[in-house]
Design an enzyme around this catalytic site. Structure first.
Site, PDB file in Angstrom:
ATOM      1  N   LYS A 162      18.722  37.258  46.446  1.00  0.00           N
ATOM      2  CA  LYS A 162      17.497  37.733  45.789  1.00  0.00           C
ATOM      3  C   LYS A 162      16.259  37.300  46.559  1.00  0.00           C
ATOM      4  O   LYS A 162      15.361  38.094  46.811  1.00  0.00           O
ATOM      5  CB  LYS A 162      17.400  37.160  44.356  1.00  0.00           C
ATOM      6  CG  LYS A 162      18.489  37.611  43.434  1.00  0.00           C
ATOM      7  CD  LYS A 162      18.329  37.021  42.048  1.00  0.00           C
ATOM      8  CE  LYS A 162      18.493  35.531  41.986  1.00  0.00           C
ATOM      9  NZ  LYS A 162      19.785  35.007  42.382  1.00  0.00           N
ATOM     10  N   GLU A 184      11.480  27.904  41.347  1.00  0.00           N
ATOM     11  CA  GLU A 184      12.417  27.941  42.473  1.00  0.00           C
ATOM     12  C   GLU A 184      12.162  26.725  43.366  1.00  0.00           C
ATOM     13  O   GLU A 184      11.404  25.838  43.027  1.00  0.00           O
ATOM     14  CB  GLU A 184      12.256  29.263  43.239  1.00  0.00           C
ATOM     15  CG  GLU A 184      12.697  30.477  42.424  1.00  0.00           C
ATOM     16  CD  GLU A 184      14.203  30.616  42.274  1.00  0.00           C
ATOM     17  OE1 GLU A 184      14.891  30.793  43.267  1.00  0.00           O
ATOM     18  OE2 GLU A 184      14.697  30.539  41.131  1.00  0.00           O
ATOM     19  N   ARG A 185      12.818  26.740  44.540  1.00  0.00           N
ATOM     20  CA  ARG A 185      12.729  25.550  45.395  1.00  0.00           C
ATOM     21  C   ARG A 185      11.416  25.542  46.175  1.00  0.00           C
ATOM     22  O   ARG A 185      10.957  26.578  46.645  1.00  0.00           O
ATOM     23  CB  ARG A 185      13.897  25.530  46.383  1.00  0.00           C
ATOM     24  CG  ARG A 185      15.227  25.493  45.685  1.00  0.00           C
ATOM     25  CD  ARG A 185      16.365  25.758  46.649  1.00  0.00           C
ATOM     26  NE  ARG A 185      17.557  26.145  45.924  1.00  0.00           N
ATOM     27  CZ  ARG A 185      17.874  27.406  45.592  1.00  0.00           C
ATOM     28  NH1 ARG A 185      17.069  28.400  45.931  1.00  0.00           N
ATOM     29  NH2 ARG A 185      18.967  27.659  44.922  1.00  0.00           N
TER      30      ARG A 185
HETATM   31  N1  LIG Z   1      20.230  40.308  53.946  1.00  0.00           N
HETATM   32  C1  LIG Z   1      20.911  39.205  54.293  1.00  0.00           C
HETATM   33  N2  LIG Z   1      21.420  39.091  55.534  1.00  0.00           N
HETATM   34  C2  LIG Z   1      22.140  38.003  55.891  1.00  0.00           C
HETATM   35  N3  LIG Z   1      22.384  36.965  55.056  1.00  0.00           N
HETATM   36  C3  LIG Z   1      21.897  37.013  53.815  1.00  0.00           C
HETATM   37  C4  LIG Z   1      21.148  38.138  53.359  1.00  0.00           C
HETATM   38  N4  LIG Z   1      20.816  37.931  52.070  1.00  0.00           N
HETATM   39  C5  LIG Z   1      21.320  36.723  51.741  1.00  0.00           C
HETATM   40  N5  LIG Z   1      21.971  36.167  52.756  1.00  0.00           N
HETATM   41  C6  LIG Z   1      22.665  34.863  52.743  1.00  0.00           C
HETATM   42  O1  LIG Z   1      22.812  34.419  51.402  1.00  0.00           O
HETATM   43  C7  LIG Z   1      22.128  33.166  51.216  1.00  0.00           C
HETATM   44  C8  LIG Z   1      21.509  33.101  49.838  1.00  0.00           C
HETATM   45  O2  LIG Z   1      20.453  34.015  49.737  1.00  0.00           O
HETATM   46  P1  LIG Z   1      19.231  33.770  48.739  1.00  0.00           P
HETATM   47  O3  LIG Z   1      18.682  32.401  48.876  1.00  0.00           O
HETATM   48  O4  LIG Z   1      18.294  34.914  48.896  1.00  0.00           O
HETATM   49  O5  LIG Z   1      19.983  33.900  47.359  1.00  0.00           O
HETATM   50  P2  LIG Z   1      19.402  33.852  45.900  1.00  0.00           P
HETATM   51  O6  LIG Z   1      20.071  34.949  45.168  1.00  0.00           O
HETATM   52  O7  LIG Z   1      17.908  33.843  45.917  1.00  0.00           O
HETATM   53  O8  LIG Z   1      19.949  32.452  45.456  1.00  0.00           O
HETATM   54  P3  LIG Z   1      19.439  31.453  44.322  1.00  0.00           P
HETATM   55  O9  LIG Z   1      19.694  32.109  43.018  1.00  0.00           O
HETATM   56  O10 LIG Z   1      20.327  30.260  44.556  1.00  0.00           O
HETATM   57  O11 LIG Z   1      17.996  31.199  44.610  1.00  0.00           O
HETATM   58  C9  LIG Z   1      21.117  33.106  52.358  1.00  0.00           C
HETATM   59  O12 LIG Z   1      20.786  31.791  52.701  1.00  0.00           O
HETATM   60  C10 LIG Z   1      21.846  33.830  53.469  1.00  0.00           C
HETATM   61  O13 LIG Z   1      22.740  32.964  54.128  1.00  0.00           O
END
Ligand SMILES: Nc1ncnc2c1ncn2[C@@H]1O[C@H](COP(=O)(O)OP(=O)(O)OP(=O)(O)O)[C@@H](O)[C@H]1O
Length: 475
Positions: free
Chosen positions: A173, A199-200
């Site tokens: 996300k 968030e962080r």
């Molecule tokens: N488009 C992308 N291309 C390559 N890797 C990705 C991509 N999107 C996410 N990732 C991988 O997934 C990991 C987690 O993504 P992200 O931090 O956006 O998740 P999140 O859904 O925001 O997590 P949280 O809920 O823990 O905040 C990233 O650090 C990366 O390694």
């Protein structure tokens, strides 16, 4: 840098200077986590009024009997004791608005957390405002192109509407919202606000740097109430962002792009406060006031004759359960929802957009045109048929499929890979340069794959490319 974001300075106490009278003085009579009870012997303050116990800011959340009020603390309550004096300011939190906040990183009070002087604005607004009247609202029928294939094709974003990016932990996300900032802010005719809720701090720091690198910081405001801050701060920072957005929309007649990461944390902060206030929990332990609290924020995010607020909100889905009351309530406010799937993320199919779960009210022939609509439907149908065939393939193998089904599988696997895309924001760790793909190229690419009858090329060549022109370059 990151400790700039985590700090929780409190607003200068205005009553201090003005010499408040006895009616504005009370004392602390109860402390329960981030909730503080205060009794005022004379006139008690109103809901939303800002109080100070020393330098600790409190916001009145409810009125109790005999002049007592129950407040949310807006910083850690360490050092606060029963009997300590409290001063009422007689007004709610007021934040600076206007051009002075552009290019700045601020907290819930509109105070700087970027090591620069306070925004020099003469105009301050209360963060509690009613939503625009029904007759003042307008519906825009325009699309905000993102250059992200899966989103532009299957879940087009409405200019002046609200889009949610739904997903469980770690499905991408934050990466997606950062990419959307990268792709849209530069091309956006108006100002952008980024609001980080719960968030962080590391992510906030990275974003601040990326905004600088992309050269868009000057027309962006960043507001943060992060994970380590008091629940009251996480609950209110969204309203601070909205207040600034409303000023740009209503007084400066500008279009505003409002990005929120993560709106679920607003609901969660409300649940924390509600529990401490002693309210009975409702379904799945959420606060009984979930729907009204969410509406008090979401209903303000709207477009009027003066200008549009286009909002993109990341929504954390607890335990990947889309029936969770918070996710379901947020969902009901949105005009487009981009659902991120754990299965696709685990296969490395980034962005992990679920083509069957994502939807947009804009995906109609009248809005996107008949050709786009037909291609999107055909892509969905092909991918849905492939989903149905997966079990048969797993049990009996591809050989048992008819020639028509084998062609469907080949097309679907190419489409799945074609809808992946290298991002500018992940280039540093994937080694792939980012690609922004015009919607025309996305449609041409999908149409070519849907019409394909010979499958002698390699399906992995379709992975992490921009338009189909890159495929030729790759092979
Ligand atoms: N488009 C992308 N291309 C390559 N890797 C990705 C991509 N999107 C996410 N990732 C991988 O997934 C990991 C987690 O993504 P992200 O931090 O956006 O998740 P999140 O859904 O925001 O997590 P949280 O809920 O823990 O905040 C990233 O650090 C990366 O390694």
């Amino acid at each position: 840098m990151s400790n700039q974001v985590v700090s929780t300075p409190v607003q200068a106490d205005p009553s201090h200077a003005s010499g408040a009278d006895a009616a504005t003085h009370g004392e602390v009579i109860g402390i329960r986590g981030g909730v503080v009870d205060v009794r005022f012997p004379q006139a008690s303050p109103r809901i939303h009024d800002l109080l100070y116990a020393g330098s600790l800011a409190l916001e009145v959340a409810s009125l109790l009997e005999s002049g007592a009020v129950r407040c949310m603390a807006l910083a850690p309550v360490r050092g606060l004791g029963l009997g300590m004096p409290v001063r009422a300011t007689g007004m709610p939190i007021q934040v600076p608005v206007g051009d002075a906040v552009l290019g700045r990183m601020l907290n819930v009070f509109g105070e700087p957390i970027d090591n620069k002087p306070a925004p020099a604005s003469d105009i301050r607004r209360s963060i509690h405002q009613p939503p625009p009247a029904l007759e003042d609202r307008v519906v825009h029928s325009d699309i905000l192109e993102t250059g992200i294939k899966a989103i532009d094709l299957l879940s087009p974003i409405e200019r002046g509407g609200k889009t949610g990016l739904f997903g469980g932990a770690g499905v991408g996300k934050t990466v997606l919202i950062t990419e959307l900032i990268n792709n849209t802010v530069q091309h956006y005719q108006g100002v952008s606000l980024f609001c980080g809720i719960g968030e962080r701090s590391r992510e906030a720091e990275e974003l601040y740097r990326e905004m600088g690198d992309a050269g868009v910081r000057d027309k962006t405001v960043m507001l943060f109430g992060q994970m380590n801050e008091a629940p009251g701060v996480r609950f209110l920072v969204g309203k601070t962002a909205l207040t600034m957005a409303e000023y740009f929309r209503d007084d400066q007649k500008q279009d505003v792009l409002l990005l929120i990461d993560n709106i679920f944390r607003f609901v969660q902060a409300g649940a924390e406060v509600s529990g401490l206030m002693g309210r009975m929990p409702s379904r799945v332990g959420y606060q009984p006031t979930l729907a009204t609290e969410l509406a008090s924020l979401e209903e303000r995010i709207t477009s009027t004759r003066n200008g549009a607020i286009t909002s993109i909100q990341a929504v954390y889905v607890p335990a990947d359960d889309f029936t969770d009351p918070a996710a379901a309530h947020i969902f009901s406010h949105l005009s487009a929802s981009v659902v991120l799937s754990r299965k696709r993320a685990s296969e490395g199919l980034y962005p992990a957009v679920d083509p069957l779960g994502s939807a947009s009210v804009m995906l109609t022939p009248a809005m996107v045109g008949q050709r786009h609509y037909d291609i999107a439907r055909a892509v969905r149908r092909t991918l849905a048929e492939y989903e149905d065939l997966r079990d048969i393939i797993a049990m009996l193998g591809m050989e048992e499929l008819s020639a028509a089904d084998r062609a469907t599988v080949a097309r679907a696997r190419r489409l799945e890979r074609f809808l992946t895309q290298p991002f500018f924001t992940t280039g540093s760790f994937t080694g792939n340069d980012g690609k922004r793909v015009p919607v025309k190229d996305t449609l041409d690419g999908c149409e070519t794959i849907l019409n394909q009858t010979e499958f002698d090329d390699n399906e992995t060549d379709y992975y992490m490319i921009g338009s189909l022109k890159d495929l030729k370059a790759k092979s």
